[in-house]
Design a protein around this motif. Structure first.
Motif, PDB file in Angstrom:
ATOM      1  N   PHE A 194       0.832  -1.204   0.000  1.00  0.00           N
ATOM      2  CA  PHE A 194       0.000   0.000   0.000  1.00  0.00           C
ATOM      3  C   PHE A 194       0.869   1.257   0.000  1.00  0.00           C
ATOM      4  O   PHE A 194       0.647   2.189  -0.756  1.00  0.00           O
ATOM      5  N   LEU A 195       1.878   1.280   0.872  1.00  0.00           N
ATOM      6  CA  LEU A 195       2.814   2.402   0.930  1.00  0.00           C
ATOM      7  C   LEU A 195       4.238   1.853   0.880  1.00  0.00           C
ATOM      8  O   LEU A 195       4.498   0.764   1.405  1.00  0.00           O
ATOM      9  N   PRO A 196       5.178   2.556   0.276  1.00  0.00           N
ATOM     10  CA  PRO A 196       6.557   2.058   0.215  1.00  0.00           C
ATOM     11  C   PRO A 196       7.201   2.056   1.600  1.00  0.00           C
ATOM     12  O   PRO A 196       6.841   2.850   2.472  1.00  0.00           O
ATOM     13  N   ALA A 197       8.153   1.133   1.784  1.00  0.00           N
ATOM     14  CA  ALA A 197       8.874   1.071   3.065  1.00  0.00           C
ATOM     15  C   ALA A 197       9.726   2.322   3.222  1.00  0.00           C
ATOM     16  O   ALA A 197      10.245   2.859   2.242  1.00  0.00           O
ATOM     17  N   GLU A 198       9.847   2.803   4.440  1.00  0.00           N
ATOM     18  CA  GLU A 198      10.674   3.983   4.688  1.00  0.00           C
ATOM     19  C   GLU A 198      11.486   3.782   5.959  1.00  0.00           C
ATOM     20  O   GLU A 198      11.109   3.029   6.853  1.00  0.00           O
ATOM     21  N   ASP A 199      12.620   4.439   6.021  1.00  0.00           N
ATOM     22  CA  ASP A 199      13.512   4.340   7.172  1.00  0.00           C
ATOM     23  C   ASP A 199      13.445   5.648   7.944  1.00  0.00           C
ATOM     24  O   ASP A 199      13.942   6.673   7.481  1.00  0.00           O
ATOM     25  N   GLN A 200      12.816   5.614   9.113  1.00  0.00           N
ATOM     26  CA  GLN A 200      12.677   6.820   9.940  1.00  0.00           C
ATOM     27  C   GLN A 200      13.762   6.905  11.008  1.00  0.00           C
ATOM     28  O   GLN A 200      13.690   7.752  11.901  1.00  0.00           O
ATOM     29  N   ALA A 201      14.762   6.006  10.935  1.00  0.00           N
ATOM     30  CA  ALA A 201      15.889   6.018  11.863  1.00  0.00           C
ATOM     31  C   ALA A 201      15.453   5.830  13.315  1.00  0.00           C
ATOM     32  O   ALA A 201      16.064   6.365  14.234  1.00  0.00           O
ATOM     33  N   ARG A 202      14.364   5.103  13.530  1.00  0.00           N
ATOM     34  CA  ARG A 202      13.925   4.794  14.887  1.00  0.00           C
ATOM     35  C   ARG A 202      13.362   3.380  14.917  1.00  0.00           C
ATOM     36  O   ARG A 202      12.803   2.908  13.930  1.00  0.00           O
ATOM     37  N   THR A 203      13.561   2.702  16.054  1.00  0.00           N
ATOM     38  CA  THR A 203      13.100   1.332  16.218  1.00  0.00           C
ATOM     39  C   THR A 203      12.290   1.227  17.501  1.00  0.00           C
ATOM     40  O   THR A 203      12.691   1.776  18.537  1.00  0.00           O
ATOM     41  N   LEU A 204      11.152   0.568  17.432  1.00  0.00           N
ATOM     42  CA  LEU A 204      10.306   0.337  18.599  1.00  0.00           C
ATOM     43  C   LEU A 204      10.193  -1.165  18.828  1.00  0.00           C
ATOM     44  O   LEU A 204       9.948  -1.912  17.887  1.00  0.00           O
ATOM     45  N   PHE A 205      10.404  -1.625  20.059  1.00  0.00           N
ATOM     46  CA  PHE A 205      10.130  -3.025  20.348  1.00  0.00           C
ATOM     47  C   PHE A 205       9.792  -3.188  21.828  1.00  0.00           C
ATOM     48  O   PHE A 205       9.971  -2.265  22.638  1.00  0.00           O
ATOM     49  N   VAL A 206       9.268  -4.353  22.163  1.00  0.00           N
ATOM     50  CA  VAL A 206       8.809  -4.590  23.536  1.00  0.00           C
ATOM     51  C   VAL A 206       9.604  -5.721  24.171  1.00  0.00           C
ATOM     52  O   VAL A 206      10.126  -6.598  23.481  1.00  0.00           O
ATOM     53  N   VAL A 207       9.694  -5.666  25.492  1.00  0.00           N
ATOM     54  CA  VAL A 207      10.334  -6.703  26.288  1.00  0.00           C
ATOM     55  C   VAL A 207       9.253  -7.327  27.164  1.00  0.00           C
ATOM     56  O   VAL A 207       8.447  -6.616  27.768  1.00  0.00           O
ATOM     57  N   GLU A 208       9.234  -8.644  27.211  1.00  0.00           N
ATOM     58  CA  GLU A 208       8.224  -9.339  28.007  1.00  0.00           C
ATOM     59  C   GLU A 208       8.918 -10.408  28.850  1.00  0.00           C
ATOM     60  O   GLU A 208       9.525 -11.336  28.306  1.00  0.00           O
ATOM     61  N   LEU A 209       8.850 -10.266  30.161  1.00  0.00           N
ATOM     62  CA  LEU A 209       9.437 -11.242  31.079  1.00  0.00           C
ATOM     63  C   LEU A 209       8.429 -12.345  31.388  1.00  0.00           C
ATOM     64  O   LEU A 209       7.231 -12.169  31.155  1.00  0.00           O
ATOM     65  N   PRO A 210       8.887 -13.481  31.949  1.00  0.00           N
ATOM     66  CA  PRO A 210       7.959 -14.570  32.260  1.00  0.00           C
ATOM     67  C   PRO A 210       6.921 -14.155  33.294  1.00  0.00           C
ATOM     68  O   PRO A 210       7.173 -13.246  34.100  1.00  0.00           O
ATOM     69  N   PRO A 211       5.736 -14.786  33.291  1.00  0.00           N
ATOM     70  CA  PRO A 211       4.730 -14.479  34.320  1.00  0.00           C
ATOM     71  C   PRO A 211       5.319 -14.671  35.718  1.00  0.00           C
ATOM     72  O   PRO A 211       6.084 -15.607  35.965  1.00  0.00           O
ATOM     73  N   GLY A 212       4.956 -13.776  36.624  1.00  0.00           N
ATOM     74  CA  GLY A 212       5.468 -13.842  37.982  1.00  0.00           C
ATOM     75  C   GLY A 212       6.652 -12.926  38.217  1.00  0.00           C
ATOM     76  O   GLY A 212       7.058 -12.710  39.374  1.00  0.00           O
TER      77      GLY A 212
END
Length: 376
Positions: free
Chosen positions: A310-328
């Motif tokens: 739909f839209l071309p890929a672009e590089d905004q020079a930023r990365t978002l990600f999540v960290v998930e630890l085990p339950p408890g």
């Protein structure tokens, strides 16, 4: 009104049905204590208090960002012991896209003028063709404003794309006027006869472009919402270029061009080769037709080789990600793990900043074992 002390809060009156009132401390236990922390925030390894500002619907990214920057500067002056740092912003990408589009527009205009000069070899004729660009673009901005359009990624793409097209009509007109002058006619007579001779073709060129691009603005669905400004911006700009070519270009040609007398220069080898190719194609009309159809079929078939999106890929020079630890896992565990991750990421030479939003997973999930990281 906010209560200034715990005693005031306890004495707050609660209105009950029947006109009765009761104090808050009669209904509940009110005490001053501390809540167990459920979130944390780190910016480049330092604990911070983070807050975000979002624009309202219809507001301009750039204007809101400028207003926020001004207000933050006022806060900094009022509270000199506090330090304000910009963690993340999507506005820099928006402004970068605008600057890039403007540079491309200017570069395209200059290259178009250079090409016209190389072919017409007359600085006066080149200047007349070049005037068509600003005279077409500026009224387009006025029409965009009247239609409620803004300068955004889609409308800027349209303006950048149409840059070369805007001089087409003027080039066709001025080239034909110059050709008539080289037959020995005065600039005034050449302007009238040359413009009249080519006028219908110029109108047909522009009408075709409008017929192709205007319907893009009326596509249904999400794509149509995105591209409503694309097609109409191009349609308006090429219509403005038609008005310039049919009205302004002949006027300037009649009074600005200079008569150099009849010109009988011999065609160059490129022109002679082209003429021979045209003569061959006219003599062998069926072969030419088959080659044309084959070329068209190959063009359609080759679209299958292109990736779809739909839209071309672009590089905004930023990365978002999540960290998930085990339950408890507890909050201190999340702090310890994210601190270790942040340390490794910040060691990379291309990383400018790392923000850790502990206890949250975008967009709205909240647990002490979660964290979201924003890396610039």
């Amino acid at each position: 009104a906010a209560s200034r002390t715990l005693r005031d809060l306890k004495a707050t009156s609660i209105v009950l049905p029947g006109g009765r009132k009761v104090r808050l401390d009669d209904l509940a236990t009110v005490e001053d204590g501390v809540e167990e922390p459920r979130t944390f925030a780190r910016f480049n390894g330092e604990p911070v208090v983070a807050f975000a500002v979002s624009r309202g619907s219809g507001a301009s990214d750039a204007e809101v960002a400028a207003g926020v920057e001004k207000k933050i500067a006022e806060f900094q002056a009022s509270y000199p012991d506090l330090q304000f740092e910009l963690i993340d912003s999507s506005v820099s990408s928006t402004i970068g896209s605008y600057d890039s589009a403007m540079h491309t527009l200017i570069e395209g205009a200059l290259l178009a003028v250079i090409v016209v000069l190389l072919f017409l070899r007359d600085w006066r004729a080149t200047l007349i063709a070049a005037v068509a660009l600003p005279l077409s673009v500026f009224p387009t901005f006025w029409a965009m404003d009247a239609l409620g359009f803004t300068l955004n990624g889609i409308s800027l793409l349209a303006i950048t794309l149409v840059t070369g097209i805007l001089v087409d009509d003027a080039i066709v007109e001025i080239e034909n006027v110059v050709r008539h002058m080289r037959l020995g006619k005065s600039p005034f007579r050449a302007a009238i006869e040359g413009a009249d001779e080519i006028g219908l073709a110029v109108i047909a060129i522009t009408a075709t472009l409008i017929a192709v691009f205007a319907p893009v603005s009326f596509m249904p669905g999400i794509a149509g919402r995105y591209f409503i400004q694309f097609g109409l911006t191009i349609a308006v700009s090429v219509f403005m270029s038609l008005l310039v070519a049919r009205l302004i270009t002949p006027l300037l040609a009649a009074y600005f061009l200079r008569d150099h007398g009849p010109d009988h220069e011999r065609d160059g080898f490129v022109m002679r080769g082209y003429t021979r190719l045209v003569a061959w194609s006219v003599r062998h009309k069926f072969i030419t037709l088959v080659l044309g159809i084959a070329c068209f079929a190959a063009s359609i078939a080759s679209t299958g080789l292109l990736p779809a999106g739909f839209l071309p890929a672009e590089d905004q020079a930023r990365t978002l990600f999540v960290v998930e630890l085990p339950p408890g896992a507890r909050l201190p565990d999340t702090v310890r793990v994210t601190d270790r991750i942040e340390e490794k990421i910040r060691a990379l030479p291309e990383v400018k900043s790392v923000f850790v939003d502990g206890g949250r997973q975008l967009p709205a999930k909240k647990e002490v074992r979660l964290a979201s990281l924003t890396i610039n």
